[in-house]
Design a protein around this motif. Structure first.
Motif, PDB file in Angstrom:
ATOM      1  N   GLU A  29      38.113  49.400  42.502  1.00 43.53           N
ATOM      2  CA  GLU A  29      37.426  49.124  43.638  1.00 43.53           C
ATOM      3  C   GLU A  29      36.784  49.738  43.170  1.00 43.53           C
ATOM      4  O   GLU A  29      36.673  50.223  41.669  1.00 43.53           O
ATOM      5  CB  GLU A  29      38.325  50.320  44.230  1.00 43.53           C
ATOM      6  CG  GLU A  29      39.036  49.649  45.322  1.00 43.53           C
ATOM      7  CD  GLU A  29      39.130  48.709  46.481  1.00 43.53           C
ATOM      8  OE1 GLU A  29      38.156  48.449  47.029  1.00 43.53           O
ATOM      9  OE2 GLU A  29      39.987  47.409  45.821  1.00 43.53           O
ATOM     10  N   TYR A  31      32.752  52.320  42.142  1.00 42.57           N
ATOM     11  CA  TYR A  31      33.146  53.417  42.174  1.00 42.57           C
ATOM     12  C   TYR A  31      31.457  53.940  43.090  1.00 42.57           C
ATOM     13  O   TYR A  31      31.982  55.093  43.254  1.00 42.57           O
ATOM     14  CB  TYR A  31      32.820  53.975  40.430  1.00 42.57           C
ATOM     15  CG  TYR A  31      31.530  53.931  39.958  1.00 42.57           C
ATOM     16  CD1 TYR A  31      30.737  54.672  40.155  1.00 42.57           C
ATOM     17  CD2 TYR A  31      31.547  52.748  39.071  1.00 42.57           C
ATOM     18  CE1 TYR A  31      29.738  54.026  39.693  1.00 42.57           C
ATOM     19  CE2 TYR A  31      30.372  52.894  39.012  1.00 42.57           C
ATOM     20  CZ  TYR A  31      29.109  53.361  38.560  1.00 42.57           C
ATOM     21  OH  TYR A  31      28.201  53.308  38.071  1.00 42.57           O
ATOM     22  N   PHE A  40      30.591  48.787  39.573  1.00 43.29           N
ATOM     23  CA  PHE A  40      32.025  48.494  39.101  1.00 43.29           C
ATOM     24  C   PHE A  40      32.397  49.451  37.940  1.00 43.29           C
ATOM     25  O   PHE A  40      31.621  49.425  37.137  1.00 43.29           O
ATOM     26  CB  PHE A  40      32.627  47.679  39.006  1.00 43.29           C
ATOM     27  CG  PHE A  40      33.126  46.452  40.981  1.00 43.29           C
ATOM     28  CD1 PHE A  40      34.176  46.911  40.917  1.00 43.29           C
ATOM     29  CD2 PHE A  40      31.925  46.441  40.664  1.00 43.29           C
ATOM     30  CE1 PHE A  40      34.339  46.333  42.684  1.00 43.29           C
ATOM     31  CE2 PHE A  40      31.946  45.275  42.448  1.00 43.29           C
ATOM     32  CZ  PHE A  40      32.902  45.486  43.059  1.00 43.29           C
ATOM     33  N   LYS A  41      33.411  49.913  37.007  1.00 45.87           N
ATOM     34  CA  LYS A  41      33.846  50.828  36.021  1.00 45.87           C
ATOM     35  C   LYS A  41      35.304  49.939  35.810  1.00 45.87           C
ATOM     36  O   LYS A  41      35.781  49.889  35.852  1.00 45.87           O
ATOM     37  CB  LYS A  41      33.480  52.273  35.404  1.00 45.87           C
ATOM     38  CG  LYS A  41      32.564  52.302  35.917  1.00 45.87           C
ATOM     39  CD  LYS A  41      32.836  54.413  35.215  1.00 45.87           C
ATOM     40  CE  LYS A  41      31.147  55.230  36.236  1.00 45.87           C
ATOM     41  NZ  LYS A  41      29.867  54.758  35.396  1.00 45.87           N
ATOM     42  N   ASP A  46      30.187  49.072  32.377  1.00 40.96           N
ATOM     43  CA  ASP A  46      29.248  48.976  34.055  1.00 40.96           C
ATOM     44  C   ASP A  46      29.025  47.824  34.466  1.00 40.96           C
ATOM     45  O   ASP A  46      28.273  47.257  34.201  1.00 40.96           O
ATOM     46  CB  ASP A  46      28.063  50.186  34.236  1.00 40.96           C
ATOM     47  CG  ASP A  46      28.600  51.427  35.424  1.00 40.96           C
ATOM     48  OD1 ASP A  46      29.080  51.169  35.984  1.00 40.96           O
ATOM     49  OD2 ASP A  46      27.794  52.289  34.150  1.00 40.96           O
TER      50      ASP A  46
END
Length: 116
Positions: A29, A31, A40-41, A46
């Motif tokens: 999901e 961040y 997203f990570k 990233d």
């Protein structure tokens, strides 16, 4: 000195569809999940989705190099013939970003994070 390519920003027109696609691709999901940016990570990377990217002139994904001194790096790139697209700007939490276009038309992003 760089810490490598750790961030890629994608300009998107439909952030909901792009968010669904990258959630499925990465299996995580976001961040950050805001109307102006979804991040997203995953695997030390990233991945950002920017719904304003096209209006900022982004024509495709932009890799961001993480650097120790963004002003020095930017100055070096400009001296080497790059053109400023976005001057150094703080985007929250002390994070600084900038971007240039090289002689071939490629966009190169820079990120400097504050020392932890």
């Amino acid at each position: 000195m760089t810490a490598g390519l750790k961030t890629v920003i994608y300009p998107v027109k439909d952030i909901a569809k792009a968010k669904a696609l990258f959630t499925a691709l990465l299996g995580v999901e976001p961040y950050v999940d805001e109307p102006y940016y979804v991040g997203f990570k995953d695997a030390g990377q990233d991945v950002g989705l920017d719904p304003s990217g096209h209006s900022k002139g982004l024509t495709g994904p932009v890799p961001y190099w993480h650097v120790d001194d963004i002003k020095e790096t930017l100055s070096g790139l400009l001296a080497a013939g790059a053109e400023t697209l976005q001057d150094v700007q703080e985007v929250g939490g002390g994070r600084l970003i900038a971007s240039v276009r090289d002689a071939e038309g490629n966009q190169v992003g820079l990120i400097q994070d504050t020392a932890a």
